[in-house]
Design a protein around this motif. Sequence first.
Motif, PDB file in Angstrom:
ATOM      1  N   VAL A  41       0.823  -1.214   0.000  1.00 15.11           N
ATOM      2  CA  VAL A  41       0.000   0.000   0.000  1.00 15.11           C
ATOM      3  C   VAL A  41       0.859   1.267   0.000  1.00 15.11           C
ATOM      4  O   VAL A  41       0.442   2.308  -0.517  1.00 15.11           O
ATOM      5  CB  VAL A  41      -0.970  -0.003   1.201  1.00 15.11           C
ATOM      6  N   ILE A  42       2.070   1.200   0.566  1.00 16.60           N
ATOM      7  CA  ILE A  42       2.903   2.409   0.625  1.00 16.60           C
ATOM      8  C   ILE A  42       3.501   2.733  -0.740  1.00 16.60           C
ATOM      9  O   ILE A  42       3.498   3.883  -1.176  1.00 16.60           O
ATOM     10  CB  ILE A  42       4.026   2.251   1.677  1.00 16.60           C
ATOM     11  N   CYS A  74       6.426   9.468  10.130  1.00 11.02           N
ATOM     12  CA  CYS A  74       5.693   8.199  10.116  1.00 11.02           C
ATOM     13  C   CYS A  74       6.293   7.197  11.105  1.00 11.02           C
ATOM     14  O   CYS A  74       5.564   6.426  11.728  1.00 11.02           O
ATOM     15  CB  CYS A  74       5.710   7.607   8.706  1.00 11.02           C
ATOM     16  N   ALA A  75       7.623   7.213  11.253  1.00 12.50           N
ATOM     17  CA  ALA A  75       8.276   6.283  12.177  1.00 12.50           C
ATOM     18  C   ALA A  75       7.848   6.559  13.613  1.00 12.50           C
ATOM     19  O   ALA A  75       7.616   5.628  14.398  1.00 12.50           O
ATOM     20  CB  ALA A  75       9.786   6.392  12.044  1.00 12.50           C
ATOM     21  N   PHE A 258       2.039  11.973   1.377  1.00 19.87           N
ATOM     22  CA  PHE A 258       1.024  11.146   0.718  1.00 19.87           C
ATOM     23  C   PHE A 258       1.610   9.801   0.292  1.00 19.87           C
ATOM     24  O   PHE A 258       0.920   8.784   0.278  1.00 19.87           O
ATOM     25  CB  PHE A 258       0.464  11.884  -0.504  1.00 19.87           C
ATOM     26  N   ALA A 259       2.911   9.804  -0.039  1.00 22.01           N
ATOM     27  CA  ALA A 259       3.550   8.575  -0.500  1.00 22.01           C
ATOM     28  C   ALA A 259       3.675   7.540   0.607  1.00 22.01           C
ATOM     29  O   ALA A 259       3.869   6.351   0.339  1.00 22.01           O
ATOM     30  CB  ALA A 259       4.937   8.899  -1.070  1.00 22.01           C
ATOM     31  N   PHE A 260       3.591   7.956   1.867  1.00 21.16           N
ATOM     32  CA  PHE A 260       3.757   7.035   2.986  1.00 21.16           C
ATOM     33  C   PHE A 260       2.431   6.532   3.553  1.00 21.16           C
ATOM     34  O   PHE A 260       2.430   5.649   4.408  1.00 21.16           O
ATOM     35  CB  PHE A 260       4.538   7.713   4.122  1.00 21.16           C
ATOM     36  N   ILE A 261       1.347   7.128   3.104  1.00 18.27           N
ATOM     37  CA  ILE A 261       0.053   6.741   3.657  1.00 18.27           C
ATOM     38  C   ILE A 261      -0.192   5.254   3.387  1.00 18.27           C
ATOM     39  O   ILE A 261      -0.040   4.787   2.267  1.00 18.27           O
ATOM     40  CB  ILE A 261      -1.066   7.596   3.047  1.00 18.27           C
ATOM     41  N   THR A 292      10.813   3.521   3.052  1.00 16.85           N
ATOM     42  CA  THR A 292      11.574   4.765   3.193  1.00 16.85           C
ATOM     43  C   THR A 292      12.922   4.642   2.497  1.00 16.85           C
ATOM     44  O   THR A 292      13.364   5.557   1.788  1.00 16.85           O
ATOM     45  CB  THR A 292      11.791   5.107   4.686  1.00 16.85           C
ATOM     46  N   THR A 293      13.586   3.489   2.671  1.00 10.25           N
ATOM     47  CA  THR A 293      14.876   3.265   2.013  1.00 10.25           C
ATOM     48  C   THR A 293      14.732   3.318   0.498  1.00 10.25           C
ATOM     49  O   THR A 293      15.530   3.967  -0.197  1.00 10.25           O
ATOM     50  CB  THR A 293      15.454   1.897   2.432  1.00 10.25           C
TER      51      THR A 293
END
Length: 507
Positions: A41-42, A74-75, A258-261, A292-293
Amino acid sequence: MSNTLFRTKKVEQSILDTEEPEHALKKSLSALDLTVFGVGVIIGTGIFVLTGTVARNNAGPAVALAFVVAGVVCALAALCYAEFASTVPVAGSAYTFSYASIGELPAWIIGWDLVLEFALGTAVVAVGWSGYVASLLDNAGWHLPATLGTRDGAEGFGFDVLAAALVLVLTAILVVGTKLSARVTSVVVAVKVTVVLVVIIAGAFLVESKNYDPFIPKAQAVPAGDSLQSPLIQLMIGWAPSNFGVMGIFTAASVVFFAFIGFDVVATAAEETRNPQRDMPRGIIGSLLICTTLYVLVSIVVTGMQHYSRLNITAPLADAFKATGHPWYAGFISFGAAVGLTTVCMILLLGQTRVFFAMSRDGLLPRFFSQVHPRFKTPHRPTILLGVLIAVLAGFTPLSELAELVNIGTLFAFVVVAIGVIVLRRTRPDLHRAFRTPWVPVLPVLSVVASLWLMLNLPAETWVRFAVWMVIGILVYFLYGRSHSRLGRHEETTVEEVAHPHRDGNR
């Protein structure tokens, strides 16, 4: 009245409710399944689109740092989610966590917020998927009629049949079973991650160091009317954002967020996990670290392949390869994006149905929706209802202007969950916590501050729409949810038993 609005549901009662046969979900997911869900999903529209937008408009090559900033926010939230998900392994994510710590009304508000967040997220991504597929079909010589394509920018009557069809197919898969959803997701995530790795590895050989100069472009004032922030917020904090420069990185972070939602969607599957105390923290934190990486590496490679000022805003990864004379990769990336977005839709839809299911099981929404399928043990009724509604929404509505609502809804959930960790540590120190958020209350407070900061960087219109949705939700709660709450009825029964302890015996 305030006592009833902030009554909490005991963790033990929440867990007991999951054992009722007609309301029990099948436990079939492992830590690997949860990590795959998170990655699935991420990695979506964000990495394939936003990289070029924020690099060109806000941060330059330092977009990699913007991804780091958003990842840190987010972390902080992920550590809070991990404690709750391992302590209260019940469907509903932030809704359930809030009910156990802060109270019924805050839980209802966050649940209502999540229903909107996941619905819009699913519809927005479905429309994006439709655009990629339509483009691939055009390249193959198959042209859809204009009235059956994406509605963004379209005039007159039309229906995005591809977006609607995708949502309906995924709805059917979710009805059949979560394990099947995990298997489909695993295959699609493998394709998607392969595409991202190809971008990183192949692109690394095409990087030119001159494109990184300057890595952090000189700050520029934002033209009037173009600010990401509302004028009121600028007045409150006394700071006007800029394009580029150090502050441009933070402005970019509020966009790439938005990319991490999606990592929080993993928490909605806690009740369907075989060993949630061990596997939920691994799935939530593991998926976030992996993505994230990948985001940081992709942004470094893409801005090294092509100068940030020339990056394409709508398809930066594919266009960067075209610009360096490798058009084959562009088609491969477009195919990967189209395939990858299917899992984003599926997992967002899964998350929404689980929140809706949890709210109905508590009586805040009609209990009709809390019955699971006798064979598949899935919440088929809310899945079908919400799937059809979202299919219609995706088919008829151009949703680009509403995408920011997904951001603000997620950030609001982060704030509530972080506060809930602090509250539950004080009110229920006796609970067994398989995973403990470190440095409480400092870390949850930092999570609240960081989430609020990104919320302040969203447009004023987004705040207005969010407020309207919340007002509607509060009205629904007072007109229906408060009087039908199972917790409220349980309290009334308990009071009646205390007041008349021998009534049953006298009968």
